[in-house]
Design an enzyme around this catalytic site. Structure first.
Site, PDB file in Angstrom:
ATOM      1  N   ASP A 159      -7.722   5.121  -6.090  1.00  7.73           N
ATOM      2  CA  ASP A 159      -7.214   4.821  -4.750  1.00  7.73           C
ATOM      3  C   ASP A 159      -5.891   5.536  -4.510  1.00  7.73           C
ATOM      4  OD1 ASP A 159      -6.436   3.038  -2.361  1.00  7.73           O
ATOM      5  OD2 ASP A 159      -8.322   2.133  -2.978  1.00  7.73           O
ATOM      6  N   HIS A 190      -2.584   0.870   0.307  1.00 12.97           N
ATOM      7  CA  HIS A 190      -4.011   0.555   0.238  1.00 12.97           C
ATOM      8  C   HIS A 190      -4.428   0.175  -1.183  1.00 12.97           C
ATOM      9  CE1 HIS A 190      -8.386   1.546   0.238  1.00 12.97           C
ATOM     10  NE2 HIS A 190      -8.338   1.137   1.496  1.00 12.97           N
ATOM     11  N   SER A 344     -13.220  -1.385   2.393  1.00 12.34           N
ATOM     12  CA  SER A 344     -12.259  -1.249   1.293  1.00 12.34           C
ATOM     13  C   SER A 344     -11.870  -2.596   0.719  1.00 12.34           C
ATOM     14  CB  SER A 344     -10.980  -0.562   1.777  1.00 12.34           C
ATOM     15  OG  SER A 344     -11.072   0.825   1.702  1.00 12.34           O
TER      16      SER A 344
END
Length: 398
Positions: A159, A190, A344
């Site tokens: 990520d 994120h 996600s």
């Protein structure tokens, strides 16, 4: 594999060349002069080394001829030891045509931008996703789980990186590698959010798992497919040096259909590592996106608090399960928390559940996705055409 064969003509456009095809995903954000070269199966290490030496000499000869200072050339080398060998870099059209004409090249793919799959932020919303994993009915407020909680399992978060100092990780998060830039930190947020859902003490499904940051996306949440594949290779090799049967990985990212990305993902699964992947946020069939379209990974679509398909979530026969993915609260860099929505957020629930089940001795690797599907509840309303209606559950009924 028959189904994948049906997908390929719909998902890839090929440039006609006298040799290996140069593939490009329709609608993809291609990187100028960026290519991923995949060798034919059975290529020996010695032949691969000789091929790369030849490529380097051809590339430098072209630069010298033009008097160019634009170095480019090979950037990443791949050898997954699971039927996927190749390299990526920046090459001019003449060089890539010469490479395509080589007998040892299976195919060439245009490098493209891959992006994190979170789409929206909403503050001060109820945290419901974790409770839903252990509840048989919506609306639960407690998360029940076995105290092993993924102990002894390593989760690779592929990520934007992880804020490994965040208190919710309790010292269990470590830095692994960075294939995208020189900032060994999560400057986007994120990845930290994803890691929190996977294994955070407060926000996570597998609260005692070890978390490893594999940074492949930059501060904007994007990166090249070639850099993503390099991170995938690092995670597979690192896990294989230890015990891949006690390893899971999460990829809350994606791009257009990529045969190279799917092949790399399949190699990870063949190595014995459980791989959870976000289905994507385009409200389209997941077969057009990678790595979500790889049949051997565990592809997660996103549900909302009322057990329906989140409006943005991709769908289709390649979706394995639904997981909570709308208004999910988890860790943010620098401390504290925030809410994000997207597939996600669904995928790390699945990854965390995989780590949790490995800790319980309930399976490992690719077969673990089948276990998760069997345990899931058939409750999702309007899941999408040809899509499963099963929502993940850890088996601790409430």
């Amino acid at each position: 594999m028959v189904f994948l064969g049906k997908i390929l003509p719909l998902a890839l456009a090929a440039l006609s060349v006298n040799g290996a095809e140069i593939l490009s995903a329709p609608g993809a954000e291609n990187i100028p002069n960026g290519y991923i070269v995949v060798m034919k199966e059975g290529t020996s290490t010695q032949d691969f080394d000789a091929h790369r030496e030849w490529v380097a000499s051809v590339h430098h000869e072209r630069l010298a001829r033009r008097g160019s200072t634009n170095v480019g050339g090979m950037r990443h080398t791949y050898n997954f030891n699971q039927g996927f060998m190749g390299y990526a870099g920046t090459f001019d059209e003449e060089t890539i045509q010469e490479i395509a004409n080589r007998d040892d090249v299976a195919y060439i793919e245009r490098d493209q931008i891959m992006k994190a799959s979170a789409i929206q932020t909403q503050r001060n919303v109820p945290s419901w996703g974790l409770a839903r994993v252990s509840s048989r009915q919506p609306g639960g407020r407690d998360y029940s789980y076995d105290s092993t909680a993924g102990q002894g399992v390593t989760a690779y978060i592929i990520d934007t990186g992880i804020d490994i100092r965040h208190t919710d990780f309790g010292g269990r998060a470590v830095w692994g590698t960075n294939t995208v830039d020189r900032r060994n930190e999560d400057c986007n947020g994120h990845g930290t959010h994803v890691a929190g859902t996977t294994g955070g003490t407060s926000f996570g499904v597998a609260k005692r798992a070890r978390l490893v940051a594999v940074k492949v996306l930059d501060c904007n949440g994007s990166g090249s497919n070639s850099a993503v594949i390099a991170g995938m290779q690092w995670a597979m090799q690192h896990a294989s040096q230890n015990d891949p049967r006690r390893a899971v990985a999460n990829m809350s990212l994606g791009g257009g259909y990529s045969q190279a990305s799917n092949q790399a993902a399949a190699a990870i699964v063949r190595a014995g590592i459980f791989l959870a992947v976000a289905a994507g946020n385009d409200n389209r069939d997941a077969r057009s996106f990678s790595p979500a379209s790889e049949p051997t990974v565990c592809t997660a679509a996103a549900s909302h608090v009322r057990d329906g398909k989140a409006s943005f979530s991709n769908w289709g026969q390649l979706v394995d399960v639904y997981a909570p993915g709308q208004d999910i609260i988890s860790a943010r860099p620098g401390g504290g928390s925030r809410s994000l929505s997207g597939t996600s957020m669904a995928s790390p629930h699945v990854c965390g559940l995989g780590a949790y089940l490995i800790g319980l001795g309930r399976g490992s690797g690719g077969g673990l996705c089948d276990t998760i599907k069997r345990m899931a509840l058939p409750v999702i309303s309007n899941p999408g055409s040809g899509t499963t209606n099963r929502l993940i559950n850890n088996g601790v009924s409430q």
